[in-house]
Motif scaffolding. Structure first.
Motif, mmCIF file in Angstrom:
data_model
loop_
_atom_site.group_PDB
_atom_site.id
_atom_site.type_symbol
_atom_site.label_atom_id
_atom_site.label_comp_id
_atom_site.label_asym_id
_atom_site.label_seq_id
_atom_site.Cartn_x
_atom_site.Cartn_y
_atom_site.Cartn_z
ATOM 1 N N LEU A 1 0.780 -1.334 -0.004
ATOM 2 C CA LEU A 1 -0.020 -0.059 0.145
ATOM 3 C C LEU A 1 0.879 1.183 0.116
ATOM 4 O O LEU A 1 0.474 2.315 -0.623
ATOM 5 N N ILE A 2 1.969 1.296 0.862
ATOM 6 C CA ILE A 2 2.840 2.373 0.720
ATOM 7 C C ILE A 2 3.403 2.467 -0.843
ATOM 8 O O ILE A 2 3.560 3.774 -1.191
ATOM 9 N N MET A 3 3.723 1.594 -1.402
ATOM 10 C CA MET A 3 4.283 1.763 -2.916
ATOM 11 C C MET A 3 3.337 2.412 -3.437
ATOM 12 O O MET A 3 3.535 3.186 -4.582
ATOM 13 N N LEU A 4 2.101 1.867 -3.376
ATOM 14 C CA LEU A 4 0.937 2.487 -4.010
ATOM 15 C C LEU A 4 0.954 4.075 -3.807
ATOM 16 O O LEU A 4 0.463 4.824 -4.547
ATOM 17 N N TYR A 5 1.020 4.160 -2.595
ATOM 18 C CA TYR A 5 0.881 5.578 -2.097
ATOM 19 C C TYR A 5 1.705 6.351 -3.036
ATOM 20 O O TYR A 5 1.542 7.658 -3.201
ATOM 21 N N PHE A 6 3.027 6.254 -2.958
ATOM 22 C CA PHE A 6 3.772 7.046 -3.746
ATOM 23 C C PHE A 6 3.617 6.998 -5.223
ATOM 24 O O PHE A 6 3.683 7.832 -5.830
ATOM 25 N N LYS A 7 3.319 5.713 -5.672
ATOM 26 C CA LYS A 7 3.017 5.650 -7.126
ATOM 27 C C LYS A 7 1.652 6.749 -7.266
ATOM 28 O O LYS A 7 1.701 7.403 -8.564
ATOM 29 N N ALA A 8 0.884 6.654 -6.322
ATOM 30 C CA ALA A 8 -0.309 7.788 -6.769
ATOM 31 C C ALA A 8 -0.067 9.187 -6.341
ATOM 32 O O ALA A 8 -0.912 9.752 -6.148
ATOM 33 N N GLY A 9 0.954 9.589 -6.417
ATOM 34 C CA GLY A 9 1.490 10.843 -5.929
ATOM 35 C C GLY A 9 0.982 11.196 -4.474
ATOM 36 O O GLY A 9 0.670 12.293 -4.284
ATOM 37 N N GLY A 10 1.282 10.098 -3.684
ATOM 38 C CA GLY A 10 1.049 10.838 -2.126
ATOM 39 C C GLY A 10 -0.452 10.519 -1.830
ATOM 40 O O GLY A 10 -0.929 11.876 -1.138
ATOM 41 N N SER A 11 -1.295 9.766 -2.188
ATOM 42 C CA SER A 11 -2.514 9.704 -1.943
ATOM 43 C C SER A 11 -3.149 8.298 -1.364
ATOM 44 O O SER A 11 -2.321 7.219 -2.070
ATOM 45 N N PHE A 12 -3.628 8.045 -0.357
ATOM 46 C CA PHE A 12 -4.142 6.857 -0.095
ATOM 47 C C PHE A 12 -5.617 6.418 -0.432
ATOM 48 O O PHE A 12 -6.159 5.378 -0.152
ATOM 49 N N ALA A 13 -6.301 7.304 -1.363
ATOM 50 C CA ALA A 13 -7.579 7.137 -1.782
ATOM 51 C C ALA A 13 -7.525 5.914 -2.568
ATOM 52 O O ALA A 13 -6.805 5.719 -3.553
ATOM 53 N N TRP A 14 -8.585 5.231 -2.651
ATOM 54 C CA TRP A 14 -8.702 3.964 -3.373
ATOM 55 C C TRP A 14 -9.033 4.241 -4.809
ATOM 56 O O TRP A 14 -8.408 4.050 -5.816
ATOM 57 N N ASP B 1 -7.577 6.740 -6.056
ATOM 58 C CA ASP B 1 -6.543 7.263 -7.029
ATOM 59 C C ASP B 1 -5.558 6.159 -7.238
ATOM 60 O O ASP B 1 -4.575 6.290 -8.096
ATOM 61 N N PHE B 2 -5.883 5.096 -6.458
ATOM 62 C CA PHE B 2 -5.122 3.922 -6.800
ATOM 63 C C PHE B 2 -5.353 3.300 -8.325
ATOM 64 O O PHE B 2 -4.431 2.694 -8.810
ATOM 65 N N LEU B 3 -6.640 3.594 -8.636
ATOM 66 C CA LEU B 3 -7.091 2.870 -10.055
ATOM 67 C C LEU B 3 -6.419 3.861 -10.964
ATOM 68 O O LEU B 3 -5.971 4.724 -10.907
ATOM 69 N N LEU C 1 -9.023 -9.007 -2.177
ATOM 70 C CA LEU C 1 -8.761 -9.442 -3.628
ATOM 71 C C LEU C 1 -9.710 -8.310 -4.557
ATOM 72 O O LEU C 1 -9.052 -7.939 -5.515
ATOM 73 N N LEU C 2 -10.801 -8.376 -4.180
ATOM 74 C CA LEU C 2 -11.853 -7.873 -5.251
ATOM 75 C C LEU C 2 -11.724 -6.329 -5.237
ATOM 76 O O LEU C 2 -11.862 -5.812 -6.049
ATOM 77 N N ARG C 3 -11.476 -5.793 -3.947
ATOM 78 C CA ARG C 3 -11.399 -4.447 -3.999
ATOM 79 C C ARG C 3 -10.096 -3.726 -3.827
ATOM 80 O O ARG C 3 -9.857 -2.971 -4.605
ATOM 81 N N TRP C 4 -8.800 -4.447 -3.488
ATOM 82 C CA TRP C 4 -7.716 -3.923 -3.299
ATOM 83 C C TRP C 4 -6.753 -4.529 -4.369
ATOM 84 O O TRP C 4 -5.623 -4.000 -4.484
ATOM 85 N N LEU C 5 -6.984 -5.490 -4.900
ATOM 86 C CA LEU C 5 -6.049 -6.112 -5.424
ATOM 87 C C LEU C 5 -6.293 -6.043 -7.358
ATOM 88 O O LEU C 5 -5.714 -5.537 -8.001
ATOM 89 N N ALA C 6 -7.354 -6.792 -7.718
ATOM 90 C CA ALA C 6 -7.802 -7.152 -8.963
ATOM 91 C C ALA C 6 -7.935 -5.486 -9.778
ATOM 92 O O ALA C 6 -7.311 -5.494 -10.709
ATOM 93 N N ILE D 1 -15.525 -3.574 -11.333
ATOM 94 C CA ILE D 1 -14.420 -4.558 -11.147
ATOM 95 C C ILE D 1 -13.892 -4.999 -12.637
ATOM 96 O O ILE D 1 -12.670 -4.865 -12.881
ATOM 97 N N LEU D 2 -14.459 -5.743 -13.388
ATOM 98 C CA LEU D 2 -14.128 -6.308 -14.455
ATOM 99 C C LEU D 2 -13.993 -5.325 -15.266
ATOM 100 O O LEU D 2 -12.686 -5.512 -16.293
ATOM 101 N N GLY D 3 -14.659 -4.202 -15.428
ATOM 102 C CA GLY D 3 -13.982 -3.114 -16.415
ATOM 103 C C GLY D 3 -12.628 -2.635 -16.123
ATOM 104 O O GLY D 3 -11.899 -2.395 -16.791
#
Lengths: 635, 458, 485, 112, 166
Positions: free
Chosen positions: C173-186, C188-190, C250-255, C478-480
């Motif tokens: 999640l931290i790696m994602l945080y930095f990838k998303a430019g400093g945001s933890f919002a779901w 923004d992760f997409l 898996l469904l919300r935070w991974l796939a 999710i599928l989209g």
């Protein structure tokens, strides 16, 4: 008023209500009330079924779909909870509710020894079974059919294990359920395949889109469906549960394991006839399996001594005939045989039930004999059943079996010959059974002899009705060769099989050949019957055991033992081994990580020796390493 | 500057108070009040209010960061006085001197948190170390205390020698002790001296923060020292040295073109490994905490390793969280009659408040969310991830963090899940309330770490 | 406001229970609190509460840009419903169990409820992680304090095992945080742009956490032990709800977040899932301990959900979502029965039991229905889910091995029938023995609890439409995101 | 004199001190070896001081980097060393009072 | 070879030789005396480098005060020759090897091409004179100077705490 067909949901509703009433109130209802609810609900269904049948007979414009609600729908797949009424299903409705009603009535008397709570449980199960069976035949798509398909399997499980105190019985129940399950998975896979390929499971749409399926798909789907059918309809290799299923109460055997449930596979294939017609490979497989089953079961039945086991193997064998019919494309013949078989096999089972009832749960025919004097009605009706199954004109079995044999002959004379041998064996073991049970002199204990009595009317009346049907039921399908244009069943079912018949036009042997085969075979059968009666009329109990081939037959070709050794034991051993592996393999690794950490802890702790000298030494070594690293890293 | 001068003065005052006052309570109160005063003075300086105007000739630079750290260190010390002052006076007869030494150490901490010259770093470290040698040996009749003191002294002096050699080499390269000259291009060619010197200074600092393989003194000294001083040493002092290390790094290593990350990474990994692994097998809670402090130092080294805004925030938060929890645990430990794990058996029955608060402190040390320890670890890991290199170290760290759960939870298991009659010294209600307050602070800061962090953003 | 209330009700009540001394009062308060949250959940779902109230978004950590962001989409609603429904049933069905310090017991139970609800509603990664752990801690204490003989070793193993997973997730999640430019919002992760290497790294970090939690073979060995040693009420929480955290993850935070890595590694995980299903099913056939049997069967069932997610298609994903709910209430029913048996006879050994059907017919009937749902009988809820999942796996365009997976997984359906029926037979059928001859039928609270579950099983099994429409939108979403639609 | 010679001499003395610390058991001798290490550093600092002076020249005596601060640093080292000796000898004497030994190998109550 | 070089080498050999004596002699008193010789040699070096202030302070503080303190303590404890048991042979060996390695590594690390030509100014230079040092010390270095008083205070307190009989 709307057409009665629109109210088709009433048919399964009545048994469902009966099930709920009997099931929920089983502790407060009296036995008679339970019986009335149980039988009455089926009677109501029967009446509705008759009305529907008449409506259908009067002519409908293709299948009528009655959609109740949307069951499962996702993406663009929609599976409605819908019923389909056409000639085929309306015919099966009649068979199921009709024979079902008779057997319910019979059961009221047969099960009277049970206490009221268990009595109600019995009727609840039975009603649930009828409900499931009705779902099976009424479903307008494969999923609803599958619901019924599994439902009947469940009820079969519950009823086989009805006397749950007996661990043997519950073993048989489990066996039945699991074997059915194996077949069901084939069915399910076929359903998924259909959804994957054409995105629908509704019969109408599937059949109309059949052209868009590749032949590989068709073969796969039909084979998978057939696997389902082998489970439910007790064909090789999944037939062994059916003889064991005789552990259930006899009326159950009559209804489920003879008349209705086991024919579900035939119904399903007949329903999907167009798929099978398009998949000739599968058809051949179906035919071969059917033939093999018919012969195998017939040989086993020759040497069985349990009255119900003989009937059970005979059922397996007869089901084999139906599959031969399906395999050669004689769908009408198969359905015809389903119908006549339902009559005479229900009759035989109920008759056997009557005998068992009279003998106080004695089932071994070696301990019977001479019952014809005491059980007159039973004796006569049983004889009718035997004649019908043996295929003596004009009993019903003659017409249906003849139709199958004729179709087999056209396909391949060898098939006919083998099937005919099977028919001879059928005649032999049935009359062996008849002779040992009703003829000769009584071989049981004197106490049993003392209590011998004819069954009450609630049991004999259904016997009589079924005897009449067994006798006359065949008249709806008199072959062309005997009477012109009198195969009313074929005409009635014509719309259902029209497409298949168009693709592969059924051939009929020319009239001379057909007559020759028909009556030649019957003559031989007659001879066999007299031989069997003569041989077993004077049967005496002998302590010596069978030897050689007879022994193999008596032990059912050792198929159960082979399954046990090849599948059950290895699976159990495998499970045990994996269990060990889990504890001493994977978990050992997981705990090993913990252990090795602890071990490392014990060892590393020794570095902390308490000696300043060694501390400083280690520090200096650390410094040297860091410096070496730095020198090494210097660019 | 307020803090440095005031703490020295307060040290002297306390030194004399021992002569004029006979009542230990009075001394205790003076010390506590003095520490509060010190804290206030430092906060005043944060607000720009200077008590003394001293020209330091740029040898000390008072940054926002350093001052905030001072405040945290002084509040932790104040807290330490509040919960453990009575135990300090119980160590020996020289209560006033102990307090005086602690004030001198505070002076040292204030120096190292704002040094701008290697000379001041050296002096600050020595001002911290020498009183600690004494405090360690303050339980004079106790052989363990003697031994710990001598070991600490010998090894500490040895590391001082190393540091001096390093400073000399740095000087040789840069011709100055001032941190501002570290990046000057004068004598840029003498990088070999500079790097070797820095490495030596680094090694001696690593020794002070007990990083492997220079940690060997830590378990013995922490174990042998009077528990109340162990508490002080393991928390405030260690944090102080860490701040010095971070400052040193900030101003010298970073941007020097020297590839130090691998070395720090190796040291960090070794520290985490040794600290955590060895802690598993300990039978005494005190010694386990000593090893755990090594392990925690490993995590704090992430702050040195990654050198970005996250690491600076993190080290502050880590200091705070770690000090709060450790002071709390040691405060409870002092009250225990038996320091082994078995000694804690059934504490939840006999002293539920102590057990509950200890549990919260331990959870915080283990880095479980809802405690400040989580955010401390979070910032450390995040800073390392952000720096982007040596990701294996992060993985290694979390595996070690998982190991740490094992030994922290052993205490919880003893207290809650095992039966026994844990015996404690008499505990006053005030003490319980204080512990409960600290536990509450651990949790509140664990949910809203912004209460502290916001001071770093303005 | 609804999400906040949902979390606060159990949280505050749970904390307050530590102060309540009377045991009976504590129990009643706990039940009331859980019922209250159930009522709130139902009100929220049925539309009595303004839809805007179903989300909550307030700043939390300004500096690192993390927010208190909760929302209830279809999947969250389903799982929150499961949670809020399960807890009253759990408390009520174990009403007669005696615990010492029961106020603490129920307090911790409520705290874990708060954590679980938070996990299912959080749309901020840090918040998610927070609740993920918050749910774990009370359970650790519950298992360790009130569990069986080997509880201390077993639960520490459980805790450390899952904790390692969580920490990996935190790194991811931290790696994602930095990838998303400093945001933890779901949100923004997409749609992050990442290289395949980065994506794979993040995928593995997150997947390992979920794999341990669910658990996925071969990370499952903590599970049978923990289920066996925990007090049954806690086992219910663990298996009915906590195991779903992984699937939900898996469904919300991974796939949706690392779709291409999921796609690339899907086959590996799907294969593991299939192996695990077969493996667990085979082992379940030979278990003598009821709890272990149900535990292994649970591994097999969860395996199917994992398979459906890693061999994705619309129907599989939606099926997995529905099945999370279904499996939750079904396994709850199984545990209730196990609890009754354990409380009554003091043993869970199948070999020591027998003939219960004569003595406890109501229990038998209810259990049989639950067991039928467990083996995915049509017209029970599990059939819907498994039907859709199997269909999805076979029809998945993301994998070449759909057919092989389906067939292998279908075998477990047979095996599940084998071991479930074997259990029923050995425990309920046959003659009674010394131990079981004095048995009586179940008390009213168990009857009612099981009856509610059974009604739910059949209702959903016959009319699954509400669940389907609840999850259709989020499945499509999710599928989209996985670029498979 | 070449600075490298000074560096070498200083390092040699330093390492002799280190070896002494590593090989001796008498706490006082060990402490003396540490003093030797400090003196090695002193020598190095003074040499560096004069090296920088040579490089800067006498031109800018006011500048801090003309070597003055190194010599002051040596002064501070001596100050600290004196303070350390005070405390160190006090500790050793205290130890001796309790155990009648200054052998560091006896210091092994605390281990593992 | 001029006089400076001769003196340099003489002092160097003396310093190293006597320091080796420190660590090898078995009698602690000899060690102390050797150390004093080393300090004298170092003072000689300081003078050679024209750091007269430090040379004197070194003699007064180190050789004078500190070493006498050592001597007192040793005599107080009556540590005669041969009282010190020898360390484990292997540990000593390891210690020597480690020390030698450290020297090697340090020399390797400090090899610096740019500095080969650099020299330390001997016999000249004003920096080491007391007048110059004093000015800087009490101007720029007054803060550290004052701070070192804190150090002394704490050392004093420590010595009292530890030395006082209870």
């Amino acid at each position: 008023m709307k057409n009665i067909i629109e109210y088709v949901w009433l048919v399964p509703l009545f048994p469902l209500v009966g099930f709920l009433l009997n099931g929920l109130l089983r502790n407060s209802l009296s036995k008679s009330l339970t019986g009335i609810i149980g039988s009455g609900s089926i009677l109501a269904s029967f009446i509705v079924s008759v009305l529907i049948f008449l409506d259908v007979k009067a002519g409908i414009d293709g299948p009528v779909i009655v959609t109740l609600f949307d069951f499962i729908s996702f993406e663009d797949v929609s599976i409605p909870f819908a019923f389909q009424v056409d000639q085929l299903s309306s015919l099966f409705l009649l068979i199921i509710t009709g024979i079902g009603f008779l057997i319910h009535v019979y059961s009221v008397a047969y099960m009277h020894e049970e206490n009221s709570s268990h009595f109600a449980r019995y009727f609840a199960y039975l009603n649930l079974f009828v409900f499931s069976m009705l779902l099976l035949v009424l479903g307008s798509n494969y999923v609803i059919m599958f619901i019924g398909w599994e439902g009947v399997g469940l009820c079969s499980y519950l009823l086989i294990g009805y006397w749950f105190k007996n661990i043997e019985y519950s073993n048989a129940a489990r066996k039945a359920f699991v074997m059915n399950r194996i077949g069901d998975l084939g069915f399910l896979l076929a359903v998924f395949w259909l959804i994957g390929r054409i995105g629908t499971v509704n019969f109408g749409e599937v059949f109309s889109k059949v052209d868009s399926l590749s032949s590989l798909d068709l073969t796969a789907i039909t084979m998978l469906l057939f696997i389902g059918a082998t489970g439910k309809s007790a064909q090789i290799p999944l037939y062994t549960w059916l003889p064991d299923a005789m552990a259930g109460p006899t009326p159950v055997s009559a209804l489920i394991h003879a008349a209705t449930m086991v024919t579900a596979g035939i119904y399903m294939i007949a329903r999907s006839n167009i798929l099978y017609t398009m998949a000739p490979t599968t058809q051949t497989v179906v035919m071969v399996v059917g033939l093999a089953t018919a012969l195998l079961a017939a040989t086993i039945a020759l040497k069985q001594n349990d009255i119900k086991k003989v009937l059970a193997y005979s059922t397996v064998s007869q089901l084999g005939y139906m599959f031969i019919a399906l395999g050669v494309g004689a769908y009408t013949g198969a359905v015809f045989h389903v119908m006549t078989h339902a009559f005479f096999k229900a009759l035989l089972f109920l008759g056997a039930g009557s005998v068992i009832h009279a003998m106080h749960h004695e089932q071994d025919i070696r301990n019977m004999g001479g019952l014809s004097k005491k059980l007159k009605t039973t004796h006569l009706t049983f004889l009718v059943g035997c004649l019908a199954i043996a295929g003596i004109i004009p009993f019903s079995g003659f017409f249906s079996k003849d139709e199958i044999l004729a179709a087999a002959f056209m396909k391949n004379p060898i098939v006919w010959a083998l099937a005919a041998i099977g028919a001879l064996m059928t005649a032999f073991y049935m009359f062996r059974l008849y002779a040992m049970t009703f003829l000769g002199k009584f071989r049981g204990t004197s106490e049993q002899e003392h209590h011998l009595h004819e069954s009450p009317p609630a049991m004999t009346i259904p016997l009589v009705i079924l005897a009449v049907l067994s006798f006359a039921g065949g008249l709806v399908g008199i072959p062309e060769v005997l009477m012109h244009d009198s195969h009313s069943l074929a005409k009635f079912l014509e719309p259902v099989f029209a497409e298949s018949n168009r693709i592969s036009v059924p051939h009929h042997p020319d009239h001379t050949t057909e007559l020759l085969l028909m009556f030649g075979l019957m003559a031989v059968i007659a001879v066999v019957i007299f031989w069997a009666i003569g041989k077993y009329k004077k049967y005496e109990k002998t302590p010596e055991e069978n030897t050689g081939f007879a022994r193999i037959l008596e032990n059912k070709w050792y198929v159960d033992e082979i399954y046990e050794a090849l599948i059950i034991r290895p699976v159990n051993a495998f499970g045990k081994m994996l269990g060990k592996f889990d504890n001493f393999g994977i978990d050992w690794v997981v705990n090993g990580v913990g252990r090795s950490v602890q071990y490392a802890s014990r060892q590393i702790r020794l570095l902390q020796s308490g000696q300043v000298g060694s501390y400083v030494l280690l520090m200096v070594i650390g410094m040297i390493v860091l410096f070496a690293l730095q020198v090494f890293l210097k660019k | 500057m307020n803090a440095i001068i005031l703490s020295a003065i307060l040290g002297v005052i306390l030194m004399f108070s021992g002569i004029f006052l006979t009542s230990k309570t009075a001394i205790r109160n003076i010390a506590t009040a003095g520490m509060a005063l010190l804290l206030l003075a430092n906060i005043a300086e944060q607000g720009g209010f200077l008590l003394f105007d001293v020209n330091t000739h740029n040898m000390l630079v008072f940054s926002k960061f350093g001052l905030l750290f001072n405040s945290i260190a002084f509040s932790a010390t104040l807290l330490f006085f509040l919960v453990s002052a009575k135990d300090i006076t119980n160590v020996g007869i020289n209560a006033a001197e102990y307090f005086a030494l602690i004030f001198f150490i505070s002076c040292g901490i204030a120096i190292v948190s704002s040094f701008n010259s290697l000379l001041l770093l050296f002096l600050g470290i020595e001002i911290i170390s020498i009183p600690l040698y004494i405090l360690t040996g303050s339980d004079k009749r106790n052989l363990k205390s003697n031994e710990a003191s001598l070991k600490y002294f010998l090894m500490g002096s040895f590391s001082t020698g190393i540091m001096l050699l390093g400073i000399a080499l740095v000087y040789g390269a840069k011709a100055s002790f001032s941190m501002e000259q570290m990046h000057s291009s004068i004598n840029a060619g003498r990088n070999a001296w500079f790097y070797s010197g820095l490495l030596l200074v680094l090694i001696s600092m690593l020794f002070k923060v007990s990083a492997a393989p220079f940690h060997f003194w830590t378990p013995d000294v922490y174990d042998g020292a009077p528990t109340v001083f162990t508490s002080f040493m393991a928390t405030i002092v260690k944090a102080g040295v860490f701040i010095a290390l971070v400052r040193l790094f900030d101003m010298s290593f970073v941007g020097s073109g020297y590839d130090w990350q691998l070395i720090i990474a190796i040291v960090t990994a070794a520290t985490l490994f040794i600290g955590n692994i060895t802690a598993i097998f300990q039978q005494s809670v005190k010694r386990m905490l000593a090893y755990s402090s090594i392990a925690q130092a490993g995590f704090m080294l992430f702050g040195v390793f990654s050198q970005n805004d996250f690491s600076r925030e993190g080290i502050i938060l880590y200091t705070l969280g770690y000090s709060l929890a450790t002071i709390g645990i040691f405060a409870v430990l002092i009250k225990m009659k038996d320091y082994t794990f078995e000694g804690f058996n059934g504490l939840a029955r006999t002293e539920p408040v102590l057990a509950a608060t200890t549990t919260i402190f331990l959870l915080s040390l283990a880095g479980i969310p809802l405690t400040i320890g989580f955010f401390a670890k979070y910032f450390m890991l995040a800073s390392a991830v952000k720096s982007g290199s040596h990701l294996w170290l992060v993985i290694f760290a979390i595996l070690c963090a998982a190991i740490s759960v094992y030994y922290y939870f052993r205490v919880i298991q003893s207290m809650y899940f095992k039966t026994g009659q844990a015996e404690t010294e008499p505990v006053t209600p005030v003490f319980r309330w204080l512990l409960a307050g600290m536990a509450a602070a651990v949790i509140i800061l664990g949910i809203f770490p912004n209460l502290v962090l916001q001071y770093l953003y303005f | 406001m609804v999400p906040v209330l949902l979390i606060l009700i159990p949280l505050i009540t749970g904390a307050a229970l530590f102060a309540v001394k009377q045991e009976a009062t504590a129990k009643s308060i706990a039940l009331l609190a859980t019922l209250l949250s159930l009522a709130l959940m139902l009100a929220g779902m049925s539309g009595y509460i303004d839809a805007a109230q179903m989300t909550f978004n307030q700043p939390w950590l300004g500096g690192i840009n993390s927010r208190f962001h909760f929302a209830l989409d279809g999947m969250s609603q389903l799982l929150c419903l499961l949670t809020t429904l399960s807890f009253p049933i759990i408390i009520y069905s174990t009403w007669n169990n005696q615990y010492d310090d029961s106020n603490r017991f129920y307090g911790l139970v409520l705290l874990s409820q708060a954590g679980l609800l938070g996990v299912f509603m959080a749309l901020d990664a840090l918040l998610f992680y927070f609740f993920w752990e918050l749910a774990l801690i009370p359970l650790y204490f519950l298992c360790s304090r009130w569990g069986g003989e080997r509880r201390i070793q077993v639960t520490i193993k459980f805790f450390i095992y899952t904790f390692i997973g969580s920490l990996f997730m935190l790194i991811g999640l931290i790696m994602l945080y930095f990838k998303a430019g400093g945001s933890f919002a779901w949100s923004d992760f997409l749609n992050l742009k990442m290289t395949s290497g980065q994506e794979l790294g993040i995928f593995l970090m997150l997947a390992i956490a979920f794999a341990i939690k669910m658990p996925l073979f071969p990370f499952h060995t903590w599970q049978p032990d923990t289920y066996e040693q925990s007090p049954t009420a806690v086992t219910m929480i663990l298996s009915a709800i906590m195991a779903k955290m992984g699937v939900f993850g898996l469904l919300r935070w991974l796939a949706p977040i690392v779709p291409s890595a999921t796609f690339l590694w899907g086959d590996n995980f799907a294969t593991l899932a299939v192996i695990g299903m077969l493996y667990a099913s085979f082992i379940a056939m030979r278990q003598d301990d009821l709890k272990r049997l149900v535990a292994y069967s649970s591994i097999a069932h969860i395996g199917l959900m994992i398979l459906a997610i890693f061999a994705p298609s619309y129907s599989g994903i939606q099926g997995a979502m529905i099945q999370m709910f279904n499996h939750g209430i079904n396994i709850l029913g199984m545990w209730i029965v196990v609890n009754v048996i354990e409380q009554k006879f003091g043993t869970r050994k199948i070999s020591e039991l027998g003939g219960l059907a004569q003595k406890a017919p109501v229990l038998t009937i209810l259990l049989v229905i639950v067991a039928l749902a467990n083996i995915a009988m049509p017209l029970t809820n599990a059939f819907i889910g498994e039907f859709m999942m199997f269909n999805g796996v076979l029809g998945s365009t993301a994998t070449k091995f759909g057919l092989a997976y389906t067939i292998a997984a279908l075998i477990t359906i047979i095996l599940s029938a084998v071991y479930t029926l074997r259990m029923i037979q050995r425990v309920f059928y046959g003659e009674t023995n010394e131990l079981t001859s004095k048995a009586t039928d179940i008390s009213f609270n168990v009857k009612l609890s099981l009856a509610i579950i059974v009604v739910g099983i059949i209702l959903i099994g016959v009319f699954p439409k509400p669940l389907l429409s609840l999850t259709s939108e989020v499945s499509a979403d999710i599928l989209g995101r996985m670029n498979l639609k | 004199m070449p600075i490298n010679l000074y560096i070498f001499v200083a390092l040699a003395l330093f390492c002799i001190g280190v070896i002494g610390v590593l090989t001796r058991r008498n706490a006082i001798i060990i402490f003396m070896c540490i003093e030797l290490m400090l003196n090695a550093v002193n020598l190095l600092l003074v040499a560096f001081s004069k090296m920088h002076l040579a490089e800067m020249g006498n031109a800018a005596p006011a500048l801090a980097n003309n070597g003055t601060d190194a010599q002051l640093f040596v002064f501070f080292i001596m100050v600290v060393a004196a303070a350390e000796v005070t405390v160190g000898l006090a500790i050793i004497v205290m130890m001796y009072r309790n155990t009648h030994s200054v052998d560091v190998n006896f210091l092994n109550r605390l281990k593992n | 070879m001029n006089i400076t070089q001769i003196l340099f080498w003489f002092l160097t050999v003396l310093a190293i030789g006597s320091s080796l004596m420190v660590i090898t002699s078995r009698n602690p008193v000899y060690s102390v005396l050797s150390l004093i010789v080393t300090f004298f040699a170092l003072s000689g070096h300081y003078i050679l480098l024209n750091a007269q202030f430090l040379a004197i302070v070194n003699l007064i503080v180190y050789a004078g005060a500190i070493m006498v303190l050592f001597l007192f303590v040793i005599m107080l404890m009556n540590l005669n020759a041969e009282t010190e048991p020898q360390k484990n042979k292997w540990l000593r060996f390891a210690g020597i090897i480690a020390g030698g390695c450290f020297l090697l590594v340090m020399v390797a690390a400090l090899r610096d091409a740019d500095s080969r030509a650099a020299t330390a100014m001997t016999t000249y230079g004003e920096t080491g004179l007391i007048q110059h040092l004093g000015k800087v010390l009490f101007n720029e270095y007054v803060v550290p100077f004052e701070i070192s008083s804190v150090l002394f205070l704490s050392a004093m307190v420590g010595a009292v705490v530890l030395g006082k009989k209870e």
